[in-house]
Motif scaffolding. Structure first.
Motif, short mmCIF file in Angstrom:
data_model
loop_
_atom_site.label_atom_id
_atom_site.label_comp_id
_atom_site.label_asym_id
_atom_site.label_seq_id
_atom_site.Cartn_x
_atom_site.Cartn_y
_atom_site.Cartn_z
N GLN A 68 35.90 30.90 44.84
CA GLN A 68 37.24 30.40 44.55
C GLN A 68 38.24 31.53 44.81
O GLN A 68 38.25 32.55 44.13
N GLU A 112 51.35 33.00 43.87
CA GLU A 112 50.31 33.03 42.85
C GLU A 112 48.95 33.13 43.53
O GLU A 112 48.68 32.40 44.51
N SER A 114 44.61 33.53 42.73
CA SER A 114 43.53 33.49 41.75
C SER A 114 42.20 33.61 42.49
O SER A 114 42.05 33.07 43.60
N GLY A 300 37.00 37.16 36.87
CA GLY A 300 38.18 36.40 37.27
C GLY A 300 39.37 37.31 37.50
O GLY A 300 39.56 38.32 36.83
N ARG A 302 43.64 36.99 38.39
CA ARG A 302 44.80 36.12 38.59
C ARG A 302 46.05 36.97 38.66
O ARG A 302 46.23 37.89 37.84
N SER A 304 50.50 36.79 39.65
CA SER A 304 51.65 35.94 39.96
C SER A 304 52.88 36.82 40.11
O SER A 304 53.08 37.78 39.34
N SER A 329 46.16 39.48 35.66
CA SER A 329 45.10 39.53 34.66
C SER A 329 43.76 39.68 35.36
O SER A 329 43.57 39.21 36.48
#
Length: 460
Positions: A68, A112, A114, A300, A302, A304, A329
């Motif tokens: 992802q 953004e 991710s 993970g 992320r 923005s 993050s």
């Protein structure tokens, strides 16, 4: 003769006579098979299946690294803001009467991103890749099976061209013999010989008319099959392809014991390899399904970012200006699928597919053993037919020579001569047909044994 010639042309593709005024290209059996495979749409279709299976490997491997990873952006035009207080720009969030400045416009941009990277999934991803690789092996072996089947069909097509050539030559020789007998009968009729029988003349004319019909059928079929051969080879308009030999002889490969073919088939048939690869794929897939019961660990990320020149960024970390900010993050996470009933159903499905693949191998082995026995029986019987038909043909040639001599010396009659000629012609056709059947049967035995059919080409 009528029965043998018509039966042959109903069972097999026919191949052409050489057309005058066209370029003639001689083709060996090996070249014919190679070009036939290159021009086959079915083989191209099967090859795409292999490409799709290899693509599945790439997809499974891609899921191991950043499965992802998304980036999205938004753009637009927004108004600025006006504060009637003396607050600094980074504290505008304290002004309860902050208003839009409709005379101050600027471009708004936000991005953004991710990303998720699996760290530990109890081997699920690794087994998924192994399953895809095994499936690709199965597809490749299935592709090889289709090529082997096509080689056998092309081998039979090549052999049928040789048989057609032999029959055309035979017809020409028989026509010369018929013309000779007709002249002799006419001479006896003109001389008024006492042994001349009008009924013999009628019988001969009936035979001659029937022969002409069969000869015309053979030649018309030969013209049609010329187009088939050129179509297989994708020939140009003025090019005719012919075999590099004009004779149909039995292959000299000796028939071995049946155990040799059976053991070679079980060790080398691509169908067995494809099924074994399918078993591996089912096993790895079942393991991958089982590991969905356990939680997986991932990293993970992320981030923005937004920027609008006429809207100031705010200094309070709890207050975010959605049109002008930056945030990010990073951390670890655990993912667990709680749909255990669905997972168990998938695992059960994997077990069934695994057992099904194993039973398929047992069934395939039984089928191959049966195929070998049937092909071996056909080949053995066709070899006996070749030998015995050859013996009968030799005897018929002696009979025809004797009847011809008796007729030339005035001691024989037309009926016996015609009967001898018909039997010799019939046995010649039958002999070539039996040779054709033997060559195709042993080629089929080679195919079902996993042996290379082209090993027969140098022994024709």
């Amino acid at each position: 003769m009528k029965k043998y010639i018509s039966a042959f042309f109903l069972l097999f593709f026919l191949l052409p006579m050489i057309s005058i005024g066209q370029d003639t290209v001689k083709v060996s059996l090996e070249s014919f098979i190679e070009r036939g495979i290159e021009n086959s749409g079915q083989i191209e279709y099967e090859q795409r299946k292999v490409a799709l299976a290899n693509n599945q490997i790439n997809q499974a491997q891609a899921k191991r690294y950043l499965p992802q990873f998304q980036l999205s952006t938004q753009h637009g035009i927004v108004p600025g803001v006006i504060s009637q207080t003396n607050l600094p720009e980074d504290e505008y969030y304290l002004d309860p009467e902050l208003e839009n400045d409709w005379e101050n416009w600027a471009v708004f941009t936000r991005a953004e991103v991710s990303a998720v990277q699996p760290i530990f999934a109890w081997g699920a991803l690794k087994n998924a890749v192994k399953a895809a690789k095994s499936a690709a092996v199965a597809a490749q072996k299935q592709f090889e099976k289709e090529k082997a089947n096509l080689r056998l069909r092309l081998f039979e097509l090549y052999q049928s061209y040789l048989l057609t050539n032999e029959i055309l030559v035979l017809l020409d020789e028989a026509q010369n013999q018929i013309d000779k007998i007709e002249r002799q009968i006419e001479e006896k009729q003109e001389k008024g010989d006492a042994d001349f029988d009008e009924s013999d003349l009628f019988k001969f004319k009936v035979f001659k008319s029937e022969f002409d019909i069969r000869a015309a059928e053979v030649r018309e079929e030969a013209k049609m099959t010329q187009r088939i051969w050129n179509y297989v080879l994708n020939a140009e308009e003025n090019t005719v392809y012919v075999p590099d030999t004009n004779f149909l002889d039995p292959v000299s490969e000796k028939l071995r014991e049946i155990d040799y073919y059976r053991s070679h088939a079980l060790a080398n048939r691509s169908e067995i390899d494809a099924i074994e690869a399918g078993i591996d794929a089912a096993e790895y897939g079942m393991k991958a399904q089982k590991q969905k019961n356990y939680p997986s660990l991932f990293i993970g990320l992320r981030g923005s970012f937004a920027n609008t020149p006429n809207r100031p960024r705010q200094s309070n970390p709890f207050i975010i200006n959605n049109s002008n900010y930056a945030s990010g993050s990073f951390g670890f996470g655990i993912r667990q699928n709680l749909d255990f009933l669905s997972i168990q159903a998938d695992i059960q499905k994997g077990r069934i597919q695994y057992r099904q693949a194993k039973y398929l191998k047992d069934a395939a082995v039984d089928g191959i053993v049966l195929e070998i026995n049937q092909a071996y029986k056909k080949t053995s019987l066709s070899k006996v037919k070749v030998d015995k038909t050859d013996e009968a043909h030799i005897t018929s040639k002696k009979w025809l020579r004797q009847e011809q001599l008796d007729y030339d010396f005035g001691m024989g009659d037309t009926k016996d001569l015609v009967d001898a000629m018909k039997k010799e012609l019939e046995l010649r056709v039958q002999l070539k047909r039996e040779i054709f059947n033997f060559n195709n049967n042993i080629a089929e035995l080679y195919r079902k044994s996993g042996l290379r059919i082209l090993e027969l080409s140098n022994q024709n």
